[in-house]
Design a protein around this motif. Structure first.
Motif, PDB file in Angstrom:
ATOM      1  N   PRO A  98      -0.332   5.932   9.704  1.00 40.68           N
ATOM      2  CA  PRO A  98      -0.758   4.532   9.609  1.00 40.68           C
ATOM      3  C   PRO A  98      -2.269   4.421   9.530  1.00 40.68           C
ATOM      4  O   PRO A  98      -2.999   5.150  10.203  1.00 40.68           O
ATOM      5  CB  PRO A  98      -0.225   3.922  10.904  1.00 40.68           C
ATOM      6  N   ARG A  99      -2.726   3.521   8.703  1.00 39.89           N
ATOM      7  CA  ARG A  99      -4.160   3.295   8.534  1.00 39.89           C
ATOM      8  C   ARG A  99      -4.424   1.794   8.461  1.00 39.89           C
ATOM      9  O   ARG A  99      -3.537   0.996   8.152  1.00 39.89           O
ATOM     10  CB  ARG A  99      -4.675   3.961   7.244  1.00 39.89           C
ATOM     11  N   VAL A 100      -5.672   1.419   8.713  1.00 36.68           N
ATOM     12  CA  VAL A 100      -6.111   0.047   8.518  1.00 36.68           C
ATOM     13  C   VAL A 100      -7.315   0.062   7.588  1.00 36.68           C
ATOM     14  O   VAL A 100      -8.208   0.911   7.728  1.00 36.68           O
ATOM     15  CB  VAL A 100      -6.453  -0.637   9.861  1.00 36.68           C
ATOM     16  N   ALA A 101      -7.304  -0.830   6.601  1.00 32.23           N
ATOM     17  CA  ALA A 101      -8.400  -0.886   5.622  1.00 32.23           C
ATOM     18  C   ALA A 101      -9.596  -1.618   6.228  1.00 32.23           C
ATOM     19  O   ALA A 101      -9.469  -2.757   6.679  1.00 32.23           O
ATOM     20  CB  ALA A 101      -7.933  -1.600   4.362  1.00 32.23           C
ATOM     21  N   LEU A 117       2.631  -5.354   6.628  1.00 32.66           N
ATOM     22  CA  LEU A 117       2.485  -3.913   6.438  1.00 32.66           C
ATOM     23  C   LEU A 117       2.615  -3.592   4.962  1.00 32.66           C
ATOM     24  O   LEU A 117       3.560  -4.024   4.302  1.00 32.66           O
ATOM     25  CB  LEU A 117       3.557  -3.155   7.228  1.00 32.66           C
ATOM     26  N   TYR A 118       1.658  -2.805   4.444  1.00 33.66           N
ATOM     27  CA  TYR A 118       1.681  -2.378   3.046  1.00 33.66           C
ATOM     28  C   TYR A 118       2.061  -0.899   3.018  1.00 33.66           C
ATOM     29  O   TYR A 118       1.322  -0.046   3.514  1.00 33.66           O
ATOM     30  CB  TYR A 118       0.312  -2.590   2.406  1.00 33.66           C
ATOM     31  N   PHE A 119       3.224  -0.622   2.441  1.00 32.08           N
ATOM     32  CA  PHE A 119       3.771   0.730   2.392  1.00 32.08           C
ATOM     33  C   PHE A 119       3.538   1.311   1.000  1.00 32.08           C
ATOM     34  O   PHE A 119       4.010   0.768   0.001  1.00 32.08           O
ATOM     35  CB  PHE A 119       5.263   0.669   2.726  1.00 32.08           C
ATOM     36  N   PHE A 120       2.783   2.402   0.925  1.00 34.54           N
ATOM     37  CA  PHE A 120       2.486   3.074  -0.338  1.00 34.54           C
ATOM     38  C   PHE A 120       3.133   4.452  -0.334  1.00 34.54           C
ATOM     39  O   PHE A 120       2.885   5.262   0.569  1.00 34.54           O
ATOM     40  CB  PHE A 120       0.973   3.185  -0.539  1.00 34.54           C
ATOM     41  N   ASN A 121       3.942   4.728  -1.367  1.00 37.30           N
ATOM     42  CA  ASN A 121       4.778   5.924  -1.327  1.00 37.30           C
ATOM     43  C   ASN A 121       4.676   6.759  -2.598  1.00 37.30           C
ATOM     44  O   ASN A 121       5.661   7.285  -3.093  1.00 37.30           O
ATOM     45  CB  ASN A 121       6.246   5.526  -1.090  1.00 37.30           C
ATOM     46  N   ALA A 148      -6.046  -4.848   6.283  1.00 34.33           N
ATOM     47  CA  ALA A 148      -4.628  -4.627   5.997  1.00 34.33           C
ATOM     48  C   ALA A 148      -4.119  -3.367   6.682  1.00 34.33           C
ATOM     49  O   ALA A 148      -4.803  -2.350   6.746  1.00 34.33           O
ATOM     50  CB  ALA A 148      -4.407  -4.520   4.487  1.00 34.33           C
ATOM     51  N   ASP A 149      -2.889  -3.442   7.205  1.00 37.98           N
ATOM     52  CA  ASP A 149      -2.214  -2.273   7.778  1.00 37.98           C
ATOM     53  C   ASP A 149      -1.497  -1.524   6.665  1.00 37.98           C
ATOM     54  O   ASP A 149      -0.661  -2.088   5.949  1.00 37.98           O
ATOM     55  CB  ASP A 149      -1.217  -2.706   8.847  1.00 37.98           C
ATOM     56  N   ILE A 150      -1.812  -0.240   6.540  1.00 41.33           N
ATOM     57  CA  ILE A 150      -1.286   0.615   5.470  1.00 41.33           C
ATOM     58  C   ILE A 150      -0.421   1.703   6.090  1.00 41.33           C
ATOM     59  O   ILE A 150      -0.760   2.244   7.148  1.00 41.33           O
ATOM     60  CB  ILE A 150      -2.451   1.284   4.689  1.00 41.33           C
ATOM     61  N   MET A 151       0.675   2.032   5.428  1.00 39.34           N
ATOM     62  CA  MET A 151       1.486   3.167   5.876  1.00 39.34           C
ATOM     63  C   MET A 151       1.658   4.169   4.744  1.00 39.34           C
ATOM     64  O   MET A 151       2.105   3.817   3.647  1.00 39.34           O
ATOM     65  CB  MET A 151       2.865   2.708   6.357  1.00 39.34           C
ATOM     66  N   ILE A 152       1.276   5.417   5.026  1.00 39.52           N
ATOM     67  CA  ILE A 152       1.603   6.567   4.181  1.00 39.52           C
ATOM     68  C   ILE A 152       2.578   7.412   4.981  1.00 39.52           C
ATOM     69  O   ILE A 152       2.301   7.747   6.142  1.00 39.52           O
ATOM     70  CB  ILE A 152       0.345   7.398   3.835  1.00 39.52           C
ATOM     71  N   SER A 153       3.700   7.780   4.410  1.00 37.18           N
ATOM     72  CA  SER A 153       4.722   8.515   5.158  1.00 37.18           C
ATOM     73  C   SER A 153       5.017   9.865   4.511  1.00 37.18           C
ATOM     74  O   SER A 153       5.633   9.925   3.437  1.00 37.18           O
ATOM     75  CB  SER A 153       6.024   7.714   5.239  1.00 37.18           C
ATOM     76  N   PRO A 154       4.620  10.978   5.146  1.00 41.00           N
ATOM     77  CA  PRO A 154       5.031  12.288   4.645  1.00 41.00           C
ATOM     78  C   PRO A 154       6.551  12.412   4.538  1.00 41.00           C
ATOM     79  O   PRO A 154       7.053  13.073   3.624  1.00 41.00           O
ATOM     80  CB  PRO A 154       4.448  13.250   5.688  1.00 41.00           C
TER      81      PRO A 154
END
Length: 466
Positions: free
Chosen positions: A346-349, A68-72, A364-370
């Motif tokens: 959650p998103r997938v590229a 999981l790739y977490f972008f913040n 890749a599994d991506i997570m953006i978290s409000p």
């Protein structure tokens, strides 16, 4: 908002530069996987918040077969949700889990299917139509205050009350049906959400055909939900005297164009289930968290009450009152900052990409978290404090447009955002002018990050006259 110093935001393990100038990902070591999976199961918000504090705005979680790739950072959110949104579909295993609950409805569909659904549904959420719902919201609010009056001095689960209210409003506005006979839907949706979270945490490794108790509960709940949809559709097809402009009528007319009987049923089922779940739960969550925050900040509760009394008096609210209730609106906005109903995106590229200088592989599994963006110390002063004044008209603007995304952003921004704000603002003012709530729980409520950010176990409060 002014930008805070953010000194304590500096990651302990900053990213290194790989050959060629690309960054290498910071993140927990491989041997931390068991602990990560436990936290993913029991404390998803803590997992993301702790990682942001430890490693910074970009974190790579290697968890067995999944990464999981977490972008913040707000720039990351803008890239994934808006600038290159076509490359990112719903992901993190939730896509399939949600699809088992919601089918191929507006929240789960992609591409042309989603665009077609959005075109069909959007007219039901136009501002002029939403304005006409104010009377229904006010009537539901009046019924709520009658129930609270009867319980004055007693402890009630206000989260349960908010769920009942928002379900009632949903039925009488968008669907033009009485949902009160379907009160069992709340527990059925809870069982399906628990299954979705279980599949996310287990990375889909536990087959649904295994005769586990949770799988049996999920299948029973899904049957209940589908039976409820059949009942709603059958009652409307028999004719209920509606004017044909509600969303249910629109969906039925679209379904008539489908020649295949099974496809026609699936399309109706998926959209109605999506509306039933998403159309009430997010607003119920926001109102529940607002009552908790106000119970802990009596000065804010009194200011809200004073505004409601000054603007509304004893009369029924009107649509024009929305602009006359600025502090009430600020309370709702600050509640959504601290406890956004949609806590994770959650998103997938689909194809390889680059985000903030970091390579993102295809798939890749991506997570953006409000939730974590809304508490980012580089963009919010005292981010963990409840301060509605942040959203005053004369306050400094938010330092970055994508630092505050309670309704998501980009093409898939929430279609029901205006209805949600109308409902939350009007109900908050109507209740606050009559009552105040004293938190009656033994410990502070725990956020439960399911498909929306709920209060685990409900919210017990003692009802007092204002």
């Amino acid at each position: 908002m002014t930008i805070a110093n953010g000194a304590d935001q500096t990651p302990k393990n900053p990213a290194r530069r790989a050959a060629g100038g690309r960054r290498t990902y910071p993140g927990p070591p491989p041997w931390a996987t068991p602990a990560l999976l436990r936290k993913l199961w029991g404390d998803r918000l803590g997992l993301l918040s702790d990682a942001a504090r430890e490693y910074g705005d970009v974190v790579r979680f290697a968890m067995g077969p999944k990464t999981l790739y977490f972008f913040n950072h707000p720039d990351h959110a803008r890239h994934v949700l808006a600038d290159n949104a076509a490359n990112y579909h719903k992901g993190l295993g939730l896509a399939e889990a949600r699809r088992r609950i919601l089918g191929d409805g507006l929240l789960t569909s992609e591409g042309e299917t989603w665009r077609g659904q959005r075109r069909v549904i959007s007219p039901a959420f136009r501002r002029e139509r939403i304005a006409g719902f104010t009377g229904v919201v006010a009537e539901a609010g009046a019924q709520l205050t009658q129930r609270l009056e009867a319980r004055s001095g007693n402890v009630v689960d206000v989260a349960e009350e908010m769920t009942a209210l928002t379900m009632d409003v949903l039925g009488r506005t968008l669907l033009d049906v009485d949902l009160s006979p379907l009160s069992f839907l709340g527990s059925a949706f809870e069982a399906t959400q628990e299954q979705a979270m279980f599949e996310m945490v287990t990375l889909g490794a536990v087959p649904l055909w295994l005769p586990l108790p949770r799988h049996r509960r999920f299948r029973a709940a899904k049957r209940q939900i589908e039976d409820a949809v059949r009942t709603l559709v059958a009652s409307r097809e028999r004719g209920t005297g509606t004017d044909g402009s509600d969303l249910m009528s629109v969906l039925l007319r679209v379904a008539e164009r489908e020649q295949d009987t099974d496809a026609r049923w699936r399309g109706l089922r998926d959209q109605i289930i999506t509306m039933l779940l998403a159309g009430h739960e997010t607003t119920a969550s926001t109102l529940s968290w607002a009552w908790y925050l106000l119970s802990r900040h009596p000065e804010a509760a009194e200011r809200l009450r004073a505004e409601a009394v000054a603007v509304l008096g004893d009369r029924t609210p009107e649509y024009a009152d929305l602009t006359r209730l600025p502090y009430t609106t600020m309370v709702i906005q600050e509640t959504m900052r601290l406890y956004p109903a949609v806590w994770g995106l959650p998103r997938v590229a689909l194809a390889a990409d680059e985000i903030g200088g970091y390579p993102v592989p295809a798939g890749a599994d991506i997570m953006i978290s409000p939730y974590t963006l809304h508490r980012h110390r580089d963009f919010w002063d005292e981010p963990d404090q409840f301060r509605p004044e942040r959203f005053a008209s004369d306050a400094p603007a938010v330092a970055h447009r994508y630092a505050y995304i309670p309704f998501g952003a980009g093409p898939r921004v929430c279609v029901g955002s205006h209805l949600g704000m109308l409902e939350a603002t009007i109900i908050a003012a109507m209740v606050a002018r009559r009552f105040r709530f004293e938190f009656a729980g033994p410990t502070d409520p725990v956020p439960e990050a399911m498909l929306s950010l709920r209060i685990r176990g409900g919210l017990p409060v003692r009802v007092r006259p204002a």
